[in-house]
Design a protein around this motif. Structure first.
Motif, PDB file in Angstrom:
ATOM      1  N   ALA A 145       4.256   8.053 -30.265  1.00  0.00           N
ATOM      2  CA  ALA A 145       4.835   8.940 -31.185  1.00  0.00           C
ATOM      3  C   ALA A 145       4.250  10.229 -30.892  1.00  0.00           C
ATOM      4  CB  ALA A 145       4.755   8.570 -32.709  1.00  0.00           C
ATOM      5  N   HIS A 146       2.779  10.347 -30.762  1.00  0.00           N
ATOM      6  CA  HIS A 146       2.348  11.673 -30.684  1.00  0.00           C
ATOM      7  C   HIS A 146       2.799  12.342 -29.320  1.00  0.00           C
ATOM      8  CE1 HIS A 146      -0.396  12.675 -33.946  1.00  0.00           C
ATOM      9  NE2 HIS A 146      -0.502  10.994 -33.918  1.00  0.00           N
ATOM     10  N   LYS A 147       2.895  11.588 -28.410  1.00  0.00           N
ATOM     11  CA  LYS A 147       3.301  12.000 -26.793  1.00  0.00           C
ATOM     12  C   LYS A 147       4.872  12.371 -26.735  1.00  0.00           C
ATOM     13  CE  LYS A 147       2.387  11.550 -22.419  1.00  0.00           C
ATOM     14  NZ  LYS A 147       1.377  11.822 -21.429  1.00  0.00           N
ATOM     15  N   PHE A 148       5.582  11.461 -27.467  1.00  0.00           N
ATOM     16  CA  PHE A 148       7.091  11.850 -27.221  1.00  0.00           C
ATOM     17  C   PHE A 148       7.920  12.069 -28.382  1.00  0.00           C
ATOM     18  CE2 PHE A 148       5.989   7.787 -24.589  1.00  0.00           C
ATOM     19  CZ  PHE A 148       5.643   8.360 -23.458  1.00  0.00           C
ATOM     20  N   THR A 149       7.353  12.210 -29.497  1.00  0.00           N
ATOM     21  CA  THR A 149       8.214  12.749 -30.513  1.00  0.00           C
ATOM     22  C   THR A 149       7.150  13.691 -31.528  1.00  0.00           C
ATOM     23  OG1 THR A 149       7.788  10.809 -32.065  1.00  0.00           O
ATOM     24  CG2 THR A 149       9.761  10.687 -30.677  1.00  0.00           C
ATOM     25  N   GLY A 150       6.319  14.351 -30.927  1.00  0.00           N
ATOM     26  CA  GLY A 150       5.661  15.503 -31.547  1.00  0.00           C
ATOM     27  C   GLY A 150       4.980  15.024 -32.707  1.00  0.00           C
TER      28      GLY A 150
END
Ligand code: MSP
Length: 637
Positions: free
Chosen positions: A370-375
């Motif tokens: 979620a950190h990598k792909f949706t900020g």
């Protein structure tokens, strides 16, 4: 008004501190109570200590203490251990409390007045171990049926007219199929009652420590008769308000005290008093060790908090999470119909497989991605249907299991959702969707996070501290209402997520308890220079890892930069595999890596390990991978 839900444990003999055998009943009751609280019930969860009887007096003598000192210390020890295990009881009763003796006396007098108790003469073989009288014909080789020493006793005593309740008890069993669970024990109880009930001697002459018979100070009330009444004394009966705390919805206990005491004597006493019967008596099986019931007298005791402290030390996990791991083990291994065996190996195995791998990876991967792909926030995209269905199935599975008090199946249902989540991540491969700029990535991440949020709610009755830690990392308040589990509003879009914190570090074999280590070979095998000994080979830690990301390393036509997950953490590995592999072939695969190689810098990029590959005719790499899906971070040897 809130629905009320009443749960009781047996009260524990204070002749020894609790171990994982005795704590089992309490843990099962705590899971039941926490589950019903989440469902909005106002619970009355009662536990306590059984402090009367010759057994306790003799244990105090052996310990060189007065009985009073001894029971005070041990009762406090039970509380300390239960508190330490996160047992959230609503009341703790001691049979030496005034509120209890008062109720026992009132009970006794009422039964005497109504003719259910009469004075008679008792002669028989008395087993101090189980505080029970036996007939000559019931002895086995001169001992009690449980193998305890017996002594001959002749006394003037009071009897309870148990024989009068044979038919009412059988009728009750017939009309209330949920009165005794699990199902097979109901037949055992019915067979016992059908074999004939004798009146029971409920007083003892001159046996010291106990509730005195009203007006006859030379007699005390039989410890089992007094102990069973604890369930009513704690309600405040006969004062108004006792109906809030009785009848119990479930009375949990081990199978050893179900048939004769809780399923026969106890309901007969209640019938004689015109008091309602509990809805369900749940008799679980035993936890064994080395083929025997765990008990102080057998010297095979495992104290629950020591098990947790030792786990925290060996694995490096926080102490409150180690306590949860012990709770999880007890819930997941809860013996129901048949006995189960405790081993330290099985405890370690479950910790690594279910908590370190399955739960740890699900949390770590969901939040990292979620950190990598949706900020780092919950994306505003629809939740995929298959995730919704998996959550629903796990929730219903949990509810059905708890309906029948099958705590182990409830634990399994929650874990099934965790396993679904890991497989879903592998299959939907958000890293590949992101790379292809597929808008489905938002839905997949939101679905992953909602599954995690549902896991947080489902595991809460069993692993309360772990559930708190997951809620914190998800940036939301702990689930406070069972109904919310799985709803999209339980995890609002735009919620800011935390960076994942490792919760359950993997246990290394090297950290096994000393007595578990493989004994060192007595003689060193002969080696020549080209050979290495097994001990040298064992220094190489080989693990199964999963490739999360792969991309060519800039400035090299041979090297690939991989992000793999191993031991619950992400690592970068630089490997010369570009000739035979395309990045998209690699993502999601399981491979074998050397996990304890010193990091090295390769062409300006740090490599934190090495993968294993065979070499083809042209010097290219052929990756080694397990021949079927393997538990995350499995050891290779
Ligand atoms: N004092 C009585 C109960 C009176 S209730 C009115 C008693 N106490 S006990 O301390 O011996 O046992 C309490 C509970 O612990 C029982 O449910 C018993 O079955 C359970 N266990 C004790 N050892 C156990 C195992 N090794 N495994 C599973 N449960 C065990 O009986």
């Amino acid at each position: 008004m809130d629905k009320r839900y009443v749960i009781t444990t047996p009260i524990y003999y204070v002749n020894a501190a609790p171990h994982i055998g005795t704590a089992l009943t309490t843990l099962a009751s705590d899971v039941t109570a926490r589950y019903h609280r989440l469902r909005g019930a106002k619970t009355f969860f009662l536990t306590g200590t059984d402090e009367n009887g010759i057994k306790v007096m003799e244990a105090a003598e052996r310990a060189g203490k007065t009985t009073r000192e001894f029971v005070d210390e041990l009762s406090a020890e039970f509380r300390r251990i239960f508190d330490g295990m996160g047992i959230a009881y609503d009341d703790f009763i001691r049979t030496t409390e005034e509120r209890h003796t008062r109720t026992v006396v009132a009970f006794f007098e009422k039964l005497k007045e109504s003719g259910h108790i009469y004075l008679g003469k008792y002669e028989g073989w008395y087993d101090v171990g189980s505080e029970t009288f036996f007939k000559e014909s019931e002895l086995v080789d001169g001992k009690s049926p449980d193998g305890n020493e017996v002594r001959w006793v002749e006394e003037d005593n009071y009897f309870f007219k148990l024989s009068a309740f044979e038919k009412p008890l059988l009728d009750h069993l017939q009309w209330h199929p949920r009165f005794i669970l699990p199902e097979p024990r109901r037949n055992e109880v019915a067979a016992f009652i059908r074999s004939g009930l004798r009146d029971t001697c409920i007083t003892r002459t001159n046996h010291g420590w106990g509730v005195p018979v009203p007006g006859e100070p030379d007699k005390v009330i039989y410890v089992w008769f007094d102990a069973l009444i604890n369930y009513v004394s704690a309600t405040g009966w006969p004062e108004p308000g006792w109906e809030e705390r009785w009848p119990a919805d479930v009375q949990w206990m081990g199978k050893d005290i179900l048939t004769r005491f809780h399923a026969t004597l106890w309901p007969a006493m209640l019938m004689a008093m015109d008091l309602p019967l509990p809805h369900t008596l749940m008799g679980h099986a035993w936890m064994l060790m080395g083929g025997e019931k765990i008990s102080k007298s057998r010297g095979n005791v495992v104290p629950p908090l020591e098990l947790a402290a030792e786990l925290a030390e060996r694995s490096g996990c926080a102490y409150d999470l180690a306590v949860d791991a012990v709770r999880y083990f007890m819930a997941a291994a809860m013996p129901c119909e048949s006995d189960t065996t405790f081993t330290h190996d099985e405890f370690d195995r479950r910790y690594n497989a279910d908590l370190a791998n399955d739960l740890g990876n699900a949390l770590n991967r969901s939040l990292s991605m979620a950190h990598k792909f949706t900020g780092g926030v919950v994306p505003d995209s629809p939740v995929e249907l298959e995730a919704q269905a998996a959550i629903r199935q796990a929730k219903e599975g949990f509810e059905t299991a708890m309906e029948d008090f099958r705590v182990h199946e409830a634990a399994e249902s929650a874990l099934a959702l965790v396993r679904f989540l890991n497989k879903y991540i592998d299959r939907r491969a958000p890293w590949a969707l992101a790379k292809a700029q597929d808008p489905a990535v938002g839905s997949v991440i939101r679905s992953m996070l909602l599954c995690l949020r549902a896991v947080e709610g489902l595991i809460r009755p069993i692993l309360p501290s772990t559930a708190d830690a997951i809620a914190r990392q998800l940036g939301v308040a702990p689930t406070a209402n069972w109904k919310e589990i799985g709803t999209q509003s339980s995890l609002p879009t735009k919620t800011a997520l935390m960076i994942p914190e490792p919760m359950f570090p993997r246990l290394e074999l090297a950290t096994r308890r000393p007595e578990m280590k493989t004994p060192a070979p007595t003689e060193e095998p002969k080696t020549d220079d080209a050979q290495i000994g097994i001990d040298e080979f064992k220094k190489v830690q080989l693990r199964v890892a999963r490739i999360l990301e792969a991309e060519p390393l800039e400035g090299s036509d041979k090297l690939m930069r991989l992000q793999v997950i191993v031991d619950g953490a992400k690592r970068q590995i630089v490997a010369g595999i570009r000739k035979n592999y395309d990045p998209l072939d690699l993502i999601g695969r399981q491979i074998v890596v050397v996990a304890n190689l010193k990091p090295a810098v390769v062409r300006g990029a740090e490599s934190q390990g090495m993968l294993l590959a065979a070499v083809d005719e042209d010097g290219g790499a052929i990756l080694l991978q397990p021949d079927r899906e393997t538990p995350e971070s499995a050891v290779v040897r």
